[in-house]
Design a protein around this motif. Structure first.
Motif, PDB file in Angstrom:
ATOM      1  N   SER B  35      42.163  37.677  43.068  1.00 21.41           N
ATOM      2  CA  SER B  35      41.062  38.542  42.644  1.00 21.41           C
ATOM      3  C   SER B  35      40.006  38.711  43.748  1.00 21.41           C
ATOM      4  O   SER B  35      39.228  39.670  43.725  1.00 21.41           O
ATOM      5  CB  SER B  35      40.410  37.983  41.378  1.00 21.41           C
ATOM      6  N   LEU B  36      39.999  37.799  44.737  1.00 23.60           N
ATOM      7  CA  LEU B  36      39.073  37.957  45.873  1.00 23.60           C
ATOM      8  C   LEU B  36      39.386  39.218  46.684  1.00 23.60           C
ATOM      9  O   LEU B  36      38.567  39.682  47.477  1.00 23.60           O
ATOM     10  CB  LEU B  36      39.143  36.733  46.803  1.00 23.60           C
ATOM     11  N   LEU B  37      40.579  39.746  46.487  1.00 21.37           N
ATOM     12  CA  LEU B  37      41.003  40.930  47.248  1.00 21.37           C
ATOM     13  C   LEU B  37      40.544  42.234  46.591  1.00 21.37           C
ATOM     14  O   LEU B  37      40.653  43.309  47.176  1.00 21.37           O
ATOM     15  CB  LEU B  37      42.533  40.954  47.380  1.00 21.37           C
ATOM     16  N   ARG B  38      40.016  42.115  45.380  1.00 20.08           N
ATOM     17  CA  ARG B  38      39.575  43.314  44.654  1.00 20.08           C
ATOM     18  C   ARG B  38      38.439  44.016  45.400  1.00 20.08           C
ATOM     19  O   ARG B  38      37.556  43.367  45.968  1.00 20.08           O
ATOM     20  CB  ARG B  38      39.085  42.926  43.260  1.00 20.08           C
ATOM     21  N   ASP B  39      38.501  45.352  45.354  1.00 23.83           N
ATOM     22  CA  ASP B  39      37.467  46.211  45.924  1.00 23.83           C
ATOM     23  C   ASP B  39      37.344  46.119  47.438  1.00 23.83           C
ATOM     24  O   ASP B  39      36.410  46.686  48.028  1.00 23.83           O
ATOM     25  CB  ASP B  39      36.094  45.928  45.283  1.00 23.83           C
ATOM     26  N   LEU B  40      38.251  45.387  48.077  1.00 23.82           N
ATOM     27  CA  LEU B  40      38.253  45.374  49.544  1.00 23.82           C
ATOM     28  C   LEU B  40      39.166  46.500  50.032  1.00 23.82           C
ATOM     29  O   LEU B  40      40.330  46.562  49.649  1.00 23.82           O
ATOM     30  CB  LEU B  40      38.748  44.025  50.081  1.00 23.82           C
ATOM     31  N   PRO B  41      38.599  47.407  50.846  1.00 17.37           N
ATOM     32  CA  PRO B  41      39.403  48.560  51.270  1.00 17.37           C
ATOM     33  C   PRO B  41      40.617  48.130  52.103  1.00 17.37           C
ATOM     34  O   PRO B  41      40.544  47.175  52.866  1.00 17.37           O
ATOM     35  CB  PRO B  41      38.430  49.390  52.110  1.00 17.37           C
ATOM     36  N   SER B  42      41.713  48.864  51.921  1.00 18.10           N
ATOM     37  CA  SER B  42      42.944  48.461  52.591  1.00 18.10           C
ATOM     38  C   SER B  42      43.232  49.310  53.825  1.00 18.10           C
ATOM     39  O   SER B  42      44.366  49.390  54.271  1.00 18.10           O
ATOM     40  CB  SER B  42      44.106  48.543  51.610  1.00 18.10           C
ATOM     41  N   ASP B  43      42.181  49.955  54.349  1.00 18.48           N
ATOM     42  CA  ASP B  43      42.425  50.907  55.437  1.00 18.48           C
ATOM     43  C   ASP B  43      42.898  50.275  56.739  1.00 18.48           C
ATOM     44  O   ASP B  43      43.459  50.950  57.590  1.00 18.48           O
ATOM     45  CB  ASP B  43      41.200  51.791  55.681  1.00 18.48           C
ATOM     46  N   ASP B  57      42.814  49.192  46.851  1.00 19.55           N
ATOM     47  CA  ASP B  57      42.200  48.013  47.462  1.00 19.55           C
ATOM     48  C   ASP B  57      43.281  46.990  47.803  1.00 19.55           C
ATOM     49  O   ASP B  57      44.463  47.185  47.500  1.00 19.55           O
ATOM     50  CB  ASP B  57      41.105  47.426  46.552  1.00 19.55           C
ATOM     51  N   LEU B  58      42.849  45.903  48.464  1.00 17.77           N
ATOM     52  CA  LEU B  58      43.824  44.917  48.939  1.00 17.77           C
ATOM     53  C   LEU B  58      44.556  44.247  47.768  1.00 17.77           C
ATOM     54  O   LEU B  58      45.691  43.810  47.920  1.00 17.77           O
ATOM     55  CB  LEU B  58      43.133  43.866  49.806  1.00 17.77           C
ATOM     56  N   TYR B  59      43.875  44.187  46.626  1.00 21.91           N
ATOM     57  CA  TYR B  59      44.509  43.581  45.460  1.00 21.91           C
ATOM     58  C   TYR B  59      45.718  44.405  45.010  1.00 21.91           C
ATOM     59  O   TYR B  59      46.775  43.860  44.669  1.00 21.91           O
ATOM     60  CB  TYR B  59      43.485  43.448  44.324  1.00 21.91           C
ATOM     61  N   ASP B  60      45.556  45.731  45.029  1.00 21.19           N
ATOM     62  CA  ASP B  60      46.687  46.604  44.676  1.00 21.19           C
ATOM     63  C   ASP B  60      47.831  46.451  45.677  1.00 21.19           C
ATOM     64  O   ASP B  60      49.003  46.475  45.301  1.00 21.19           O
ATOM     65  CB  ASP B  60      46.231  48.068  44.621  1.00 21.19           C
ATOM     66  N   ASN B  61      47.465  46.312  46.959  1.00 17.46           N
ATOM     67  CA  ASN B  61      48.486  46.093  47.986  1.00 17.46           C
ATOM     68  C   ASN B  61      49.249  44.806  47.707  1.00 17.46           C
ATOM     69  O   ASN B  61      50.472  44.744  47.829  1.00 17.46           O
ATOM     70  CB  ASN B  61      47.850  46.002  49.385  1.00 17.46           C
ATOM     71  N   TYR B  62      48.487  43.764  47.329  1.00 15.41           N
ATOM     72  CA  TYR B  62      49.075  42.467  47.007  1.00 15.41           C
ATOM     73  C   TYR B  62      50.097  42.605  45.870  1.00 15.41           C
ATOM     74  O   TYR B  62      51.231  42.112  45.966  1.00 15.41           O
ATOM     75  CB  TYR B  62      47.929  41.513  46.620  1.00 15.41           C
ATOM     76  N   LEU B  63      49.691  43.317  44.812  1.00 14.96           N
ATOM     77  CA  LEU B  63      50.598  43.516  43.673  1.00 14.96           C
ATOM     78  C   LEU B  63      51.839  44.320  44.080  1.00 14.96           C
ATOM     79  O   LEU B  63      52.965  44.030  43.658  1.00 14.96           O
ATOM     80  CB  LEU B  63      49.876  44.237  42.534  1.00 14.96           C
TER      81      LEU B  63
END
Lengths: 139, 139
Positions: B35-43, B57-63
């Motif tokens: 959840s620390l990855l939430r809202d962090l841009p994945s650009d 965000d990075l959380y979506d990338n993780y999933l």
């Protein structure tokens, strides 16, 4: 491999690769005199209008199907193969999308490989049947 | 698998799939609080101009990286996935070549899958490193 394979369903890539490998083994065991395939046009087996290169004779098709099986079984990815020219054409047509989305690309190539393995398996079986017709053995 | 794997070289598709799987396992073991990855841009990780969908965000990338790993490990080819729209676009751009030459198509998808697995492995490793930066652990 047996326990892992038990859970593969019919849409499994590994199963598609194995099915192809088995079809080629069956072809090899059936076609005892591959030279009988020489000079026989392959237009029933391959779409000759689209693919001039594969439309030499059935013997070339036989060799090609075996070569692909060897690649499948070794797992080796030929990064600089002799068909590089055509692959480049394919890559060029994809250029705008190649860096698009790795998830989409992953699924695209996974499905593509699965689909082409099914196609090659059918072609292998057709060539085996064709040979049996030639030597006059009923299926 | 060990004896078969011993003869695979670095260009092996199965090895590339396994490498990816291991990278995702490593990511899972490292990222204890996804959840620390939430809202962090994945650009930094993804080419956002080209692929808007993956740039949430990075959380979506993780999933997403985990979902791809599940597909890789199950061997199941998702014939009707939610990214079908984009895959159709890819297929459309390839239409003139799709029936061209099954050998070329086979090598194209084999290389494509090999290449995208390498790309996804790097992205998985980058995401793991990014997480370690976030929690202040030196690599």
């Amino acid at each position: 491999m047996q326990p892992a394979e038990a859970r593969f369903n019919k849409n499994s890539l590994l199963l598609a690769l194995r099915r192809y490998s088995l079809a080629v083994s069956d072809m090899e065991q059936t076609i005892l005199l591959p030279s009988l395939l020489r000079d026989l046009p392959s237009d029933e087996l391959w779409d000759c209008e689209a693919a001039e290169e594969t439309c030499t004779d059935l013997y070339d098709n036989y060799l090609m199907l075996k070569a692909i099986r060897n690649t499948v079984e070794s797992g080796h990815v030929p990064l600089d193969d002799h068909k590089a020219k055509n692959s480049t054409a394919l890559n060029k047509s994809l250029e705008p999308l190649l860096d698009a989305d790795p998830e989409v690309l992953f699924r695209f190539h996974l499905k593509g490989l699965f689909s082409v393995m099914g196609d090659l398996t059918k072609k292998t079986q057709s060539l085996t049947e064709k040979y049996m017709d030639i030597i006059g053995v009923a299926n």
